[in-house]
Design an enzyme around this catalytic site. Structure first.
Site, short mmCIF file in Angstrom:
data_model
loop_
_atom_site.label_atom_id
_atom_site.label_comp_id
_atom_site.label_asym_id
_atom_site.label_seq_id
_atom_site.Cartn_x
_atom_site.Cartn_y
_atom_site.Cartn_z
N ALA A 237 0.82 -1.21 0.00
CA ALA A 237 0.00 0.00 0.00
C ALA A 237 0.86 1.26 0.00
CB ALA A 237 -0.95 -0.01 1.19
N HIS A 238 0.19 2.38 -0.04
CA HIS A 238 0.88 3.67 -0.12
C HIS A 238 1.80 3.91 1.07
CE1 HIS A 238 -2.93 5.71 1.76
NE2 HIS A 238 -2.65 4.60 2.34
N ASN A 239 2.95 4.47 0.76
CA ASN A 239 3.92 4.91 1.78
C ASN A 239 4.59 3.78 2.55
OD1 ASN A 239 1.75 7.28 1.57
ND2 ASN A 239 3.75 8.15 2.10
N SER A 257 1.84 2.61 4.96
CA SER A 257 2.96 3.05 5.82
C SER A 257 3.58 1.93 6.63
CB SER A 257 2.52 4.18 6.75
OG SER A 257 2.08 5.29 6.01
#
Lengths: 339, 339, 339
Positions: A237-239, A257
């Site tokens: 996922a993002h980050n 994250s």
């Protein structure tokens, strides 16, 4: 190749006839009369009676075996080296742009780049030397792909994504999909999209498996560190930040994250909560659900994940639980009778 | 942008020097000297000592902080708004059909539609105004795509599928794959395919993530309701009905005919049995296995899923179980000695 | 079609007016006034009060039903046959190579083959008679695809892969991705890629779902046996052998060298450890984690998987555990008071 030659190649020795010819490698079950097979684990020894293999690689001599044995300390590594010797050199595609490919005039292709049929390189993208972009793969606007990379058929490198050198993106994998970010709205209203304006950086020597997805950061960047190996159908996922040399098995999902420490090892179908950190060299058993930080070097398992030893103890106790209930009943009955 | 300007944009105030210039947004870890970062959760406060960010958005003043703080009630929402202000407007592709795209003469394209390189629109399909069909994506025969949609690279909209307006289909996602239906056959026989003659309807403002699959109905239709948000690599089987505004996280698998209530929230890697119904506004923890109906508004967890409070109590009890066994043994021993 | 005609088609009888016209099939919830619906399970009987269906297929007469009932022993099979009668014959694409497709001059296409827009057939590949290769799908160098197959949009058949006859590869599925094999390296070093020089053989009548991935063998071959049915987003690792007619539900991940017995049935999101064997006809519950061999014909569940009966007993006992702790405390207290 004679068996003795194979033995020399891997620093092993032959128990039996080293003059036997082997022309390929195969599993014990599938081996034909000219194949070299290998005994990866002792429990497969019964297959030696039925295999048609001409010879077998093993860690020890096998008394009574019908065929010569190539004895070597690490049979798996040996087999890999021998397989590589047999492997026909992959026919590298001719450099150049296939007539059915589409390369934007503002894109820059390095020396020896190959762009396959129906592949696409969009405006402003830069492709490093000798990189192969296979059938139907695409590179978005302004993306940068390093040298000696391979984008398998249908792989998608989205706009602005940066890949290092010697990166392999599997077939139909996606690097740089939108992060999944929405602000909840009132009843009857549509959740608001949170702009995902970041990017993805994939460092040198990374492999990303077929069908895997790596989302772009909300802002900043999602990072897959040097030499990390991501299996098929993994969601990043993002980050997220995947550490150098980390290995992540198939169908694992890393929430936003997540930090994965360098050299750590995640089994298949692991899930993580957002914003947690897995320490360097940690090992996570398949199907674990990680809900809090894991210290470096530890082995964890279960949902919610806990140290593997605890998980084992609890699981073993659970096996005994139906019997415990019976024992508890007997004690209660005895106590009641006493009164 | 000066920090004071950013504060005005989001209705916050600056503790410290509002004249500081910020030129981008980033995470605390990744921020460079000109970046605005944000403190999403108090436990990340130690990162304030090491970040290079020029300023930080937070919910409260931070005594002793080295940089100015933009104090605002909802830092996450504020950050999103500021990020949008910085985000370079996405370069919309030129309307028109790329020379390498393939649009059937019987397809109908609305005003301002963009069909990218190697993209395909098949016979009888209709595409609404301003919709983008990106590199290598395809729309099957007779499908209808609304206005202002975006089909990311490699997205597949199968024949006869209907998409509303403002729908985003992620890269390499598939809408309208065959449902998975087979009638078992006798030993040695091949399972019979059950014809999957239904379709898929995706309503307005839906997002479907990269690599996700939505199967067509056996008959009737699979429905993804208005504003629902489906993450990457999610499987939606035939005849499911996803309610308006529901949010489904990555790698979740919904078996045939699952009903997901409006506004409900499913974590990652959730699985459901067929034909069950999840009530409106329910919340399902990641990795849960849902085997029966869940009432509206409840929070459930575990495999098989049960109310979250029960799951927590049982999980806590399981942690104690090894110790309990010891205590039971002591009681048994004492009882035996008594006799 | 009159209801009586439908009954004749499936060997059923009509309770009520057989002259009613039905013009399509649908679920009870979605049925319109001219539709035939079916009652798949008794618990859906309450829907009979509200459905708009013109008639209903069921296993028994339904006293008091507002509409005629087609009574037949196996309603599901009957419905499938009737649906097929209504299903408009799928418009087979015109044979031939679309002008935007790319077929290498050294590839061989059988009679009646259809190669769709932006599809690719690479050097030396052979495609059997009447096979359809849909929009954007690709067949790699030297691959062999049998007769009457269908490769859905974006499907990837990698170099050297062999498909039998009547095989369906779902949209954006990948057959022949690299196996996931790496030799760990020292700290700071990059894991070494193990050459994956094997192939994949997919036998006759197999279905592989959208987005699924089947990895090529390290050496030898990965095999999907005759008539096996693989659902969407399933991962099949290198050197697996899927038995004839096995059914594997969505998001399941099979680790390297897993053997799945013929006719076995794996639920969704199942995971397996490498090198284990699932016996013929075994059934594995969804989300199970299989860590050891499973005997033929058994039903297993849980992580780590165990016989279903044990799993049920343990799960039931776990539900009682919080109460047991209280009972144990009371016994301890009583024992303490006695002393």
């Amino acid at each position: 190749m004679r068996l003795a030659e194979a033995a020399a190649l891997v620093g092993g020795r032959v128990a039996g006839d080293g003059a036997v010819e082997v022309s390929g490698v195969a599993g014990l079950r599938e081996a034909g009369p000219g194949d070299l097979a290998f005994l990866s684990r002792a429990i497969y020894a019964p297959l030696l009676a039925s295999t048609r293999a001409a010879a077998v690689v093993a860690a020890n001599e096998i008394p009574g075996a019908r065929m010569p044995i190539l004895v070597v300390k690490d049979p798996e590594a040996a087999m890999t080296r021998i397989a590589a010797a047999f492997a026909p050199p992959l026919p590298r595609p001719e450099p150049g742009v296939h007539r059915s490919a589409s390369v934007d005039p503002t894109a820059a292709l390095g020396e020896g780049v190959s762009v396959g049929p129906a592949a696409v390189v969009e405006a402003g993208a830069r492709i490093g030397a000798r990189t192969e972009i296979r059938a139907g793969a695409s590179v978005g606007r302004g993306a940068r792909v390093g040298a000696d990379c391979r984008l398998d058929p249908g792989a998608r490198v989205a706009e602005g994504v940066v890949l290092g050198d010697r990166v392999v993106i599997g077939a139909n994998a996606v690097v740089g999909s939108d992060g999944f970010g929405f602000l909840p709205a009132g009843p009857g209203k549509v959740p608001m999209r949170v702009p995902q304006t970041g990017s993805v950086v994939v460092e040198d020597d990374v492999d990303i498996g077929a069908g895997a997805c790596v989302a772009r950061a909300r802002f900043g960047k999602t990072v897959v560190g040097r030499g990390a190996k991501i299996d098929n159908l993994v969601q990043v996922a993002h980050n997220c930040r995947i550490g150098d040399g980390a290995i992540v098995a198939a169908l694992t999902g890393l929430a936003g994250s997540t930090v994965v420490g360098e050299g750590s090892l995640l089994g298949g179908q692991v899930g993580t909560s957002g914003h947690i950190e897995i320490g360097a060299g940690a090992r996570i058993a398949g199907q674990s659900g990680v809900t809090r930080d894991i210290p470096a070097g530890e082995t964890w398992a279960g949902t919610a994940a806990r140290p593997h030893r605890e998980w084992q103890r609890e699981t073993a106790a659970l096996r005994m639980l139906p019997g415990l209930i019976e024992r508890l009943r007997r004690l209660e009955k005895a106590a009641a009778e006493e009164e």
